[in-house]
Enzyme design. Structure first.
Site, PDB file in Angstrom:
ATOM      1  CE  LYS A  63     -56.032 -37.834 -15.841  1.00 51.69           C
ATOM      2  NZ  LYS A  63     -55.022 -37.153 -16.635  1.00 51.69           N
ATOM      3  NE  ARG A  97     -47.240 -38.708 -19.681  1.00 50.81           N
ATOM      4  CZ  ARG A  97     -46.962 -37.780 -18.764  1.00 50.81           C
ATOM      5  NH1 ARG A  97     -45.867 -37.049 -18.853  1.00 50.81           N
ATOM      6  NH2 ARG A  97     -47.782 -37.593 -17.767  1.00 50.81           N
TER       7      ARG A  97
END
Ligand code: AMP
Length: 207
Positions: free
Chosen positions: A13, A165
Site C-alpha cells: 500500500k 494483524r
C-alpha cells in the site's frame, strides 16, 4: 482525485501510494505513519497509541479517525489525496463518507503467505520512513539510500503480531471492500506481481 488504497499488511500500500502521489501530484496520507508519529509524542494519547500498536490492534475509534480526518481537512488535500490505510473498518468508512467524497478505492490483493514473507523482511528508515524489503534492498546494508538514516525493523513486524494483524484485516477491514463495491467504487489489483507491474495496472484502472 480522492483515492483510498486498502490491502493487507505487506501488500505494498505504502509503496503504491507513494508512486501515485508522485505521479498525480497529490499528498500521500499514510494512516499508520500518522499514528506512529503521534505515538512518538509523550502524551496520554501518544502512549495509548504506542501500546495498542505494540499489541497489533487497531487504535480506538475515539482516537484514530480524529487524527486522520483532521489531516484530510488540511489545505493540501483540497484537490484530492491518496489515503493509505484508512478506513480500516466499516465504521471508519462511514465517517469518511461524511466529511469527504471518495472517487475510487484500490484494493491490493496478496496471499497471507506472501504478506508474511514481505513483512518478515521489511526494514524502515528511522529518519525519512522509506521502506525496504525483498524487492528493494538498500545499497549499503542497514542504511537508507535516500538519507543515510539507520534502517530498523518495525516493532509490530514480529511473526506473532503479523499473524494477529492479518487476522484482524480479514475480519474487520475486508468488509470495507464490500461497502465500497456496493457503491461501484472498488477496483482490485493483484499485488503479488512486481511493484512496477501492479502500478501500471492501477494507473490503467484509474483512467
Ligand atoms: P500500518 O502502518 O498500516 O500497518 O498500521 C500500523 C498500525 O497503526 C496498525 O496495526 C494499527 O494499530 C494502527 N492503524 C493504522 N491505521 C489505522 C486505522 N485506520 N484505524 C485504527 N488503527 C490504525
Amino acid at each position: 482525485m480522492r483515492i483510498v488504497i486498502l490491502g493487507p499488511q505487506g501488500s505494498g500500500k505504502g509503496t503504491q501510494a507513494n508512486l501515485l502521489s508522485e505521479k498525480l501530484k497529490l499528498p500521500h496520507i499514510d494512516a499508520g505513519q500518522l499514528l506512529r508519529d503521534e505515538a512518538e509524542k509523550n502524551t496520554v494519547i501518544g502512549k495509548n497509541i504506542k501500546s495498542t500498536m505494540e499489541r497489533g490492534e487497531l487504535i480506538a475509534p475515539s482516537i484514530a479517525p480524529k487524527i486522520l480526518l483532521k489531516r484530510l481537512a488540511k489545505n493540501d488535500c483540497k484537490n484530492g489525496f491518496i489515503l493509505d490505510g484508512f478506513p480500516r473498518d466499516v465504521g471508519q468508512a462511514k465517517m469518511l463518507g461524511k466529511i469527504t467524497r471518495v472517487d475510487v478505492v484500490v484494493e491490493l490483493k496478496v496471499s497471507d503467505a506472501l504478506a508474511i514473507k514481505r513483512l518478515s523482511n521489511r526494514w524502515q528508515c528511522m529518519r525519512c520512513d522509506t521502506v525496504y524489503g525483498i524487492t528493494l534492498l538498500p545499497k549499503k546494508s542497514g542504511l537508507c539510500d535516500k538519507c543515510g538514516g539507520k534502517l530498523v525493523r518495525r516493532k509490530d513486524d514480529t511473526p506473532a503480531l503479523i499473524k494477529k494483524r492479518l487476522k484482524l484485516y480479514h475480519k474487520v477491514t475486508e468488509p470495507v471492500m464490500d461497502y465500497f463495491k456496493k457503491q461501484n467504487k472498488l477496483v482490485s489489483v493483484d499485488a503479488s506481481v512486481p511493484v512496477g507491474v501492479a502500478f501500471k495496472k492501477i494507473l490503467a484502472l484509474l483512467k
